[in-house]
Design a protein around this motif. Structure first.
Motif, mmCIF file in Angstrom:
data_model
loop_
_atom_site.group_PDB
_atom_site.id
_atom_site.type_symbol
_atom_site.label_atom_id
_atom_site.label_comp_id
_atom_site.label_asym_id
_atom_site.label_seq_id
_atom_site.Cartn_x
_atom_site.Cartn_y
_atom_site.Cartn_z
ATOM 1 N N LEU A 16 -13.560 -46.701 -23.343
ATOM 2 C CA LEU A 16 -13.270 -45.869 -22.180
ATOM 3 C C LEU A 16 -14.450 -45.861 -21.207
ATOM 4 O O LEU A 16 -14.274 -46.061 -20.000
ATOM 5 C CB LEU A 16 -12.952 -44.437 -22.622
ATOM 6 N N LEU A 17 -15.657 -45.658 -21.710
ATOM 7 C CA LEU A 17 -16.836 -45.615 -20.845
ATOM 8 C C LEU A 17 -17.072 -46.965 -20.176
ATOM 9 O O LEU A 17 -17.403 -47.029 -18.990
ATOM 10 C CB LEU A 17 -18.064 -45.192 -21.654
ATOM 11 N N ASN A 18 -16.900 -48.049 -20.916
ATOM 12 C CA ASN A 18 -17.072 -49.386 -20.342
ATOM 13 C C ASN A 18 -16.053 -49.635 -19.228
ATOM 14 O O ASN A 18 -16.367 -50.209 -18.180
ATOM 15 C CB ASN A 18 -16.933 -50.461 -21.418
ATOM 16 N N ARG A 19 -14.814 -49.204 -19.463
ATOM 17 C CA ARG A 19 -13.751 -49.405 -18.471
ATOM 18 C C ARG A 19 -14.042 -48.592 -17.209
ATOM 19 O O ARG A 19 -13.859 -49.069 -16.089
ATOM 20 C CB ARG A 19 -12.419 -48.983 -19.077
ATOM 21 N N LEU A 20 -14.470 -47.358 -17.384
ATOM 22 C CA LEU A 20 -14.788 -46.513 -16.233
ATOM 23 C C LEU A 20 -15.913 -47.123 -15.397
ATOM 24 O O LEU A 20 -15.886 -47.067 -14.163
ATOM 25 C CB LEU A 20 -15.188 -45.112 -16.702
ATOM 26 N N GLU A 21 -16.880 -47.719 -16.082
ATOM 27 C CA GLU A 21 -18.027 -48.296 -15.373
ATOM 28 C C GLU A 21 -17.678 -49.629 -14.704
ATOM 29 O O GLU A 21 -17.969 -49.833 -13.530
ATOM 30 C CB GLU A 21 -19.194 -48.501 -16.339
ATOM 31 N N GLN A 22 -17.035 -50.517 -15.472
ATOM 32 C CA GLN A 22 -16.819 -51.869 -14.976
ATOM 33 C C GLN A 22 -15.618 -51.999 -14.048
ATOM 34 O O GLN A 22 -15.649 -52.752 -13.087
ATOM 35 C CB GLN A 22 -16.664 -52.823 -16.167
ATOM 36 N N GLN A 23 -14.544 -51.250 -14.331
ATOM 37 C CA GLN A 23 -13.326 -51.423 -13.542
ATOM 38 C C GLN A 23 -13.173 -50.380 -12.440
ATOM 39 O O GLN A 23 -12.633 -50.681 -11.377
ATOM 40 C CB GLN A 23 -12.097 -51.393 -14.447
ATOM 41 N N SER A 27 -20.709 -44.628 -12.245
ATOM 42 C CA SER A 27 -22.116 -44.927 -12.533
ATOM 43 C C SER A 27 -22.935 -43.645 -12.485
ATOM 44 O O SER A 27 -22.476 -42.616 -12.004
ATOM 45 C CB SER A 27 -22.674 -45.934 -11.518
ATOM 46 N N GLU A 28 -24.107 -43.720 -13.043
ATOM 47 C CA GLU A 28 -25.076 -42.636 -13.022
ATOM 48 C C GLU A 28 -24.461 -41.283 -13.396
ATOM 49 O O GLU A 28 -23.897 -41.130 -14.464
ATOM 50 C CB GLU A 28 -25.776 -42.586 -11.653
ATOM 51 N N LYS A 29 -24.516 -40.297 -12.514
ATOM 52 C CA LYS A 29 -24.114 -38.935 -12.876
ATOM 53 C C LYS A 29 -22.651 -38.816 -13.300
ATOM 54 O O LYS A 29 -22.357 -38.149 -14.301
ATOM 55 C CB LYS A 29 -24.426 -37.970 -11.737
ATOM 56 N N PRO A 30 -21.696 -39.411 -12.575
ATOM 57 C CA PRO A 30 -20.300 -39.306 -13.038
ATOM 58 C C PRO A 30 -20.097 -39.874 -14.438
ATOM 59 O O PRO A 30 -19.402 -39.268 -15.271
ATOM 60 C CB PRO A 30 -19.515 -40.120 -11.987
ATOM 61 N N VAL A 34 -19.069 -37.813 -18.057
ATOM 62 C CA VAL A 34 -18.002 -38.148 -18.997
ATOM 63 C C VAL A 34 -18.588 -38.341 -20.395
ATOM 64 O O VAL A 34 -18.038 -37.851 -21.390
ATOM 65 C CB VAL A 34 -17.254 -39.424 -18.551
ATOM 66 N N ALA A 35 -19.724 -39.046 -20.490
ATOM 67 C CA ALA A 35 -20.365 -39.284 -21.784
ATOM 68 C C ALA A 35 -20.768 -37.968 -22.432
ATOM 69 O O ALA A 35 -20.619 -37.780 -23.640
ATOM 70 C CB ALA A 35 -21.576 -40.192 -21.616
ATOM 71 N N SER A 36 -21.279 -37.019 -21.621
ATOM 72 C CA SER A 36 -21.701 -35.733 -22.169
ATOM 73 C C SER A 36 -20.508 -34.942 -22.689
ATOM 74 O O SER A 36 -20.616 -34.174 -23.647
ATOM 75 C CB SER A 36 -22.452 -34.922 -21.110
#
Length: 218
Positions: A16-23, A27-30, A34-36
């Motif tokens: 999920l995190l990889n998809r949010l970042e790459q697709q 990045s950074e705070k957003p 989500v990770a937190s």
């Protein structure tokens, strides 16, 4: 507002995190937000107005977050006895079967199945299969599978016969990691486990089985 809560409960958090970042360009705070959200979770239990001490859940960005938390206090033998009683007599007590299956994690259900066999010298899936039918039977028996075993069987089912269910293959293969998590005590399901289970069940490698039924870029 976009509600992503269901996604957090049903997908590998790393994917999920990889998809949010790459697709989607998070990045950074957003992305950190989500990770937190996926880490440092605590749980309490409230009974008759009394609240237990908070317990740190071992679900984080390295794990799959499920919607069923461990049943506590848990005794496999008691749950096995409930299932046995539910299947005695002329009418099957489906409500009790649902209550037991839906209120325990997969690991606890495996322990219940072992306890049932020790108590009654009978195989729990076989006993349930003889008492229930239809979609209810399919659901209950699926809940007694380990995640890796279930995925392996779903892949086999998606490929066998005329036509390949590419949607199922994509759903399973794209949401499982090829890397094993550093802590093998976690409940993370990876392709290493699925491939091992597929080889055990069907006597051939998962890669060769898929290759024999697919072609081209897919």
């Amino acid at each position: 507002m976009l509600d992503l809560s269901a996604a957090f409960d049903t997908i590998d958090h790393i994917a999920l995190l990889n998809r949010l970042e790459q697709q989607f360009g998070f990045s950074e705070k957003p992305l950190q937000w989500v990770a937190s959200y996926l880490s440092d979770r605590f749980q309490t239990v409230s009974i008759d107005g009394k609240v237990s001490e908070p317990v740190l859940l071992t679900f984080s960005v390295k794990l799959i977050q499920g919607t069923v938390v461990p049943n506590s206090p848990f005794t496999a033998e008691i749950s096995a006895q409930k299932l046995h009683k539910a299947m005695k007599g002329l009418d099957t007590d489906e409500k009790t079967i649902i209550d037991v299956m839906a209120s325990h994690t997969n690991q606890q259900r495996q322990e219940i199945a072992l306890a049932y066999e020790k108590l009654y010298d009978k195989n729990l899936p076989a006993e349930l299969k003889s008492e229930i039918s239809g979609n209810f039977e399919n659901l209950v028996l699926a809940l007694l599978e380990t995640p890796a075993n279930y995925d392996a069987k779903e892949i086999k089912f998606a490929i066998k016969g005329a036509g390949t269910d590419e949607g199922t293959l994509i759903e399973i293969l794209s949401s499982r990691s090829n890397q094993r998590p550093p802590n093998r005590l976690t409940k993370h399901i990876d392709m290493v486990q699925i491939k091992s289970e597929f080889q055990r069940l069907y006597g051939k490698s998962l890669a060769s089985f898929i290759k024999g039924d697919t072609s081209g870029d897919f």
